[in-house]
Every structure is written in C-alpha cells, then in structure tokens.
Design an enzyme around this catalytic site. Structure first.
Site, PDB file in Angstrom:
ATOM      1  CB  SER A 157      -8.110  -1.208   3.234  1.00  0.00           C
ATOM      2  OG  SER A 157      -6.961  -1.903   3.633  1.00  0.00           O
ATOM      3  NE  ARG A 172     -14.166  10.617  -0.277  1.00  0.00           N
ATOM      4  CZ  ARG A 172     -13.013  10.393  -0.906  1.00  0.00           C
ATOM      5  NH1 ARG A 172     -12.735   9.211  -1.390  1.00  0.00           N
ATOM      6  NH2 ARG A 172     -12.126  11.352  -1.073  1.00  0.00           N
ATOM      7  CG  ASP A 210      -6.296  -2.939   0.901  1.00  0.00           C
ATOM      8  OD1 ASP A 210      -6.064  -1.821   0.390  1.00  0.00           O
ATOM      9  OD2 ASP A 210      -7.415  -3.495   0.814  1.00  0.00           O
TER      10      ASP A 210
HETATM   11  C1  BGC Z   1     -10.710   1.680  -0.250  1.00  0.00           C
HETATM   12  C2  BGC Z   1      -9.225   1.513  -0.430  1.00  0.00           C
HETATM   13  C3  BGC Z   1      -8.870   0.047  -0.460  1.00  0.00           C
HETATM   14  C4  BGC Z   1      -9.735  -0.708  -1.464  1.00  0.00           C
HETATM   15  C5  BGC Z   1      -9.459  -2.194  -1.456  1.00  0.00           C
HETATM   16  C6  BGC Z   1     -11.477   0.866  -1.282  1.00  0.00           C
HETATM   17  O1  BGC Z   1     -12.834   0.961  -1.050  1.00  0.00           O
HETATM   18  O2  BGC Z   1     -11.066   3.044  -0.360  1.00  0.00           O
HETATM   19  O3  BGC Z   1      -8.520   2.154   0.613  1.00  0.00           O
HETATM   20  O4  BGC Z   1      -7.524  -0.084  -0.781  1.00  0.00           O
HETATM   21  O5  BGC Z   1     -11.091  -0.498  -1.176  1.00  0.00           O
HETATM   22  O6  BGC Z   1      -9.649  -2.751  -0.204  1.00  0.00           O
END
Ligand code: BGC
Length: 493
Positions: A157, A172, A210
């Site tokens: 995620s 990133r 996620d």
């Molecule tokens: C991430 C996402 C993720 C979200 C919740 C963010 O910091 O970049 O990819 O879906 O957090 O987990």
C-alpha cells in the site's frame, strides 16, 4: 459517513465556564486555525475534482491516479484458495483465503510484527523478512505440500506505477518509510527473488493497493459498493473509472473505451502545491521535518500517523509560549511522534466532565500534572484535529462522487482512524451532508454511505488474484500491450 451500529453518545460540549480568559483566547485561535467550514469544504471539493482529472491526463498532476488493471468487480461466484500478503504500515499479515463461491469466504491468517528499524533499513532486509514470514506461514499451514506453487495477492500500500496487474514501480515511500533502493524499482521481482532464494513456492499474481482491495472485497459482499477508502496510518481511495476517461492510457492498451478500470488515486498527494488546503504552521512543520517534504500534503492533515503529532506540536508550542503546563517538565513531549492517534481518542473519550482520565494519562505518560482548564483545552484541540481530519476525508469522497456523477452509493472504508477514532464516521457524514446539501434528511437516509469495509488487504487481494487468473485463462489483457510492458520493464531494471 453513517455509523451503522448502535449509536454512540454524541460529543459532549463540555463547559468552558472555569477556563481562564488567556486559555479561552488560545482555544478560540485554535478553533479558527483548525475549522474547515462548509464553504471552504466546497472550494476544496471543486479543486479536488479538477486535480483528479488532471491526474488522469497525459500531462499528469500531483494526484497519481494509477490504473490498477483491476477491470472487473467480483460476481460473488469466485472460488478457490489464494494467499494474500498485506504490507500496510504497521504489521505484516499473511492470509490464506478460501473463496466459497456464494459471496462468502474463510480466512486463516497470521500477523508478524514489522520491526520499527525495518522501516528505514535496507531493501534486502525487507524482502528477506517478508519471504521468511511467508515461509513460516506455509510451514505451519501446509507442512505436507511444500512444493505446490501458490498464487499470491500482494497488498503493497504505497504509490506504485503499474504496467500490469502483477507489477509496480514504487514512486515514493509514504507513512514514514524510508528504505533505500526501492523507490524507482519494480517491487514484484524483488519479492520473487527473495522467495526464490529461500525456496518458497509462491508466485505474485496481483500487486494491489489496500484501497482497491477494500473496494473489491466490499463489493463482493455488498454490490452497491463503488469506492474503497482507507483512513488509517495513511489515507487513500480507489474507485472504478472507464478507459475512455483515462487519456494517459491512450496508445498503451488494447482495451475497449468502455472497459472499467479501478483507479488507485493516491489522493494523499492532493494539493502538494498548497493551493487550497488550510495548512497551519504545525502542518507545515510536520511536512518539513518528514522524510519526504512537499509530498502527501492531504495525507499529512488527515492520516493516523500525523494526528497525534499535530496535537503534540500545538501543546509544545503553547507550553513554550507559557500558556500551559507552567513549571512542569515537558521534556517527554519533545520526542517527535511520541503521541499517536489513540491518545487523542482517549482524550476525546474521557467520560468525566473534569477529565480525570486525561489527568492520569498525562501524569503517567509524560510526568505532567495538568490543570482542569488545560485539560479542557487539550480535549478541544483533539476534537478540532479529529473533526478536521473527518471533514477533509469527506471532501475527498465527495470529489470522486461528483467527478463520476455518483449520487447514491456505498463506500467501503477501513483503517484505524475510521474504525476507532471517536465520532470520525458521524463527523464525516455531517460534512458530506453539508457538501451535498442533504439538509432535511436523517443520517440513515444519506444517499452516499461510508461504511465499514470487508478486509481488503486479505480477502480483496485474494479476490483480485482470482479475478486475474480468470482473465488470463480467458486470454483477456491484464496490463498494457506486451511490447510496452517489456520496454518499460527494461527501463526499471
Ligand atoms: C499510501 C497508499 C495507501 C494509504 C493507506 C498511503 O500512504 O500511499 O498507497 O493506500 O496510505 O494505507
């Protein structure tokens, strides 16, 4: 955002009668700083919609709007057993999900602690650790069929650019992670190499976010679900768009214009240019001192990782200006990120008018003796930070609904802030009502309902693995044109 369970008691207003004038003034200034009124919310939503479109355009914008190659919702008949690996932000979870074919499932899972040092350690350490956890899981659940190749849905995620469903180049790190040599690389070969080194018979069938998992898993049990959102350590959303609305895919795909495509928005990056969000000096400080300044502007005002830190910075500032904790040693408050969102929850949930639970908490955690007026200020501050988070979150949901012309739907939501932060769901629902003008409706009738989701990172990942294998069997595309995937893969080696 509607709370579907038994109704919680409403937020107590609490009397401020005994709060001295100088503290009342501070409270009033904090109220001005942290309140996002209905008018401002609507301005944010308008700008948000434009930025969502920009992210889909060829030029791109600061919201990544990533096509995920999830192109179908489940029909509920999916069957089979799949592995899911969830690398969220706090723990690592391995699941074996059995899809039962009747919108139901069985899940067996183990959780592995993700050591804090690993978040800033080396790439090899990370992949080896993940491979070890998968191996340990297989050894305890499949001791006798060790060589059978298993299909994995990997929930990773973080913002990843995907040329196909099974891969993803990390754009990133977010959520405080800072591991070298992963940004700019495809994470799938790195995990598979570690699995091979350890002889673990697993193939990554799908790499998912996620939010996408949450949307698909919630849609599996509730077909009215059209969006998945996470309000946890980080925050983000996924929804279904169609290929013809995604100009940046032009020429890269062999897909009909009406083909649905799940988009991982990565909306945490909304307003990285600081045009519209009402950032306070505390938000600016958090950003500047974070491992990735100038990124995730929206996330840094909303997500669980930052809520406690905002509270801590305000307290410290007020202490240093001589307004609170006079003659107290506030040394323990000086440690960055020493307060997490659960402390704010505890402050808001203190049932006593004189906030004796907060008193005990500050004494035991920080060695600080608080006065009752100080505690009232601390509680008001927690309310303001929690309310701002919920209202800004609602602005994101509203922007996606407005962009897609959705007037009625369910939104599957997950994450510690959504599930545990007091009143987050009601505050969000109220903000949605203000944005859409649902003035004369009881909350139970609100047409857009943000409600607790199914387990996206486990069940969702397994479902996406199942849907992917089905598409592959049918000879349907699961990514860009093969020659483009090959060309881009060479670039990211
Ligand atoms: C991430 C996402 C993720 C979200 C919740 C963010 O910091 O970049 O990819 O879906 O957090 O987990």
């Amino acid at each position: 955002m509607v709370h579907l369970g038994p109704k919680k008691p409403p937020s107590r207003k609490g009397s401020m009668a005994d709060v001295p004038r100088d503290l009342l003034e501070q409270i009033s200034q904090l109220e001005t700083l942290f309140t996002v009124d209905a008018h401002k919310l609507c301005t944010i939503v308008d700008h948000f919609m434009k930025e969502l479109e920009k992210g889909l355009s060829k030029e791109g914008g600061s919201i990544p709007m990533i096509p995920t190659w999830v192109m179908t919702m489940p029909d509920g008949k999916e069957k089979g057993t799949y592995l899911a690996l969830d690398m969220g932000g706090t723990n690592l979870r391995v699941c074996e999900v059995e899809l039962l074919g009747n919108r139901d499932f069985d899940i067996t899972q183990s959780k592995y602690h993700m050591p804090e040092e690993m978040k800033t350690g080396s790439s090899e350490q990370l992949w080896d650790y993940i491979a070890d956890c998968l191996q340990a899981f297989l050894q305890s659940h499949h001791p006798n069929d060790a060589q059978k190749e298993l299909s994995l849905g990997f929930t990773f995620s973080y913002p990843c650019t995907q040329t196909a469903i099974h891969n993803g180049v990390l754009q990133r790190w977010t959520k405080g992670f800072d591991i070298d040599n992963v940004e700019g690389h495809d994470v799938q070969p790195m995990l598979e190499a570690a699995l091979k080194r350890k002889n673990v018979p697993i193939t990554v069938t799908a790499l998912i976010n996620d939010t996408t998992g949450t949307m698909v898993a919630s849609n599996y049990t509730d077909p009215e679900t059209q969006m998945g959102v996470i309000f946890g350590t980080g925050c983000n959303a996924a929804y279904f768009d169609v290929v013809k609305n995604i100009p940046k895919l032009e020429g890269l795909v062999d897909l009909a214009p009406e083909t649905p495509m799940a988009i991982n928005c990565e909306w945490g990056a909304f307003d990285n240019e600081h045009v519209v969000l009402p950032r306070t000096k505390y938000d600016i400080q958090i950003d500047e001192e974070s491992p990735r300044p100038n990124q995730q502007a929206f996330e840094k005002m909303i997500a669980g990782l930052y809520l406690g830190e905002i509270h801590r910075l305000v307290m410290l500032d007020l202490h240093e200006q001589g307004f609170i904790f006079e003659k107290q040693n506030a040394e323990k408050l000086k440690k960055p990120y020493s307060i997490d969102a659960s402390l704010l929850s505890q402050i808001e949930e203190d049932p006593f008018e004189n906030l004796t639970e907060v008193e005990d908490l500050f004494l035991s955690r920080f060695g600080i003796q608080t006065t009752e007026p100080e505690r009232k200020l601390l509680r008001r501050l927690a309310e303001l930070i929690g309310t701002r988070s919920a209202r800004l979150s609602a602005a994101g949901v509203a922007a996606i609904c407005k962009k897609m012309g959705i007037e009625k739907c369910h939104v599957g939501a997950d994450g510690s802030v959504f599930n545990k932060y007091p009143h987050f769901q009601e505050r969000g629902a109220e903000a949605l009502a203000e944005i859409f003008g649902w003035h004369d409706m009881p909350p139970t009738h609100y047409p857009i309902k943000v409600q607790p989701a199914e387990d996206g990172s486990g069940v969702g990942a397994a479902l996406i693995a199942a849907l992917t294998l089905k598409r592959m069997k049918e000879g349907l595309p699961v990514g860009m044109k093969p020659e483009i995937i090959e060309h881009l893969a060479q670039e990211h080696k």
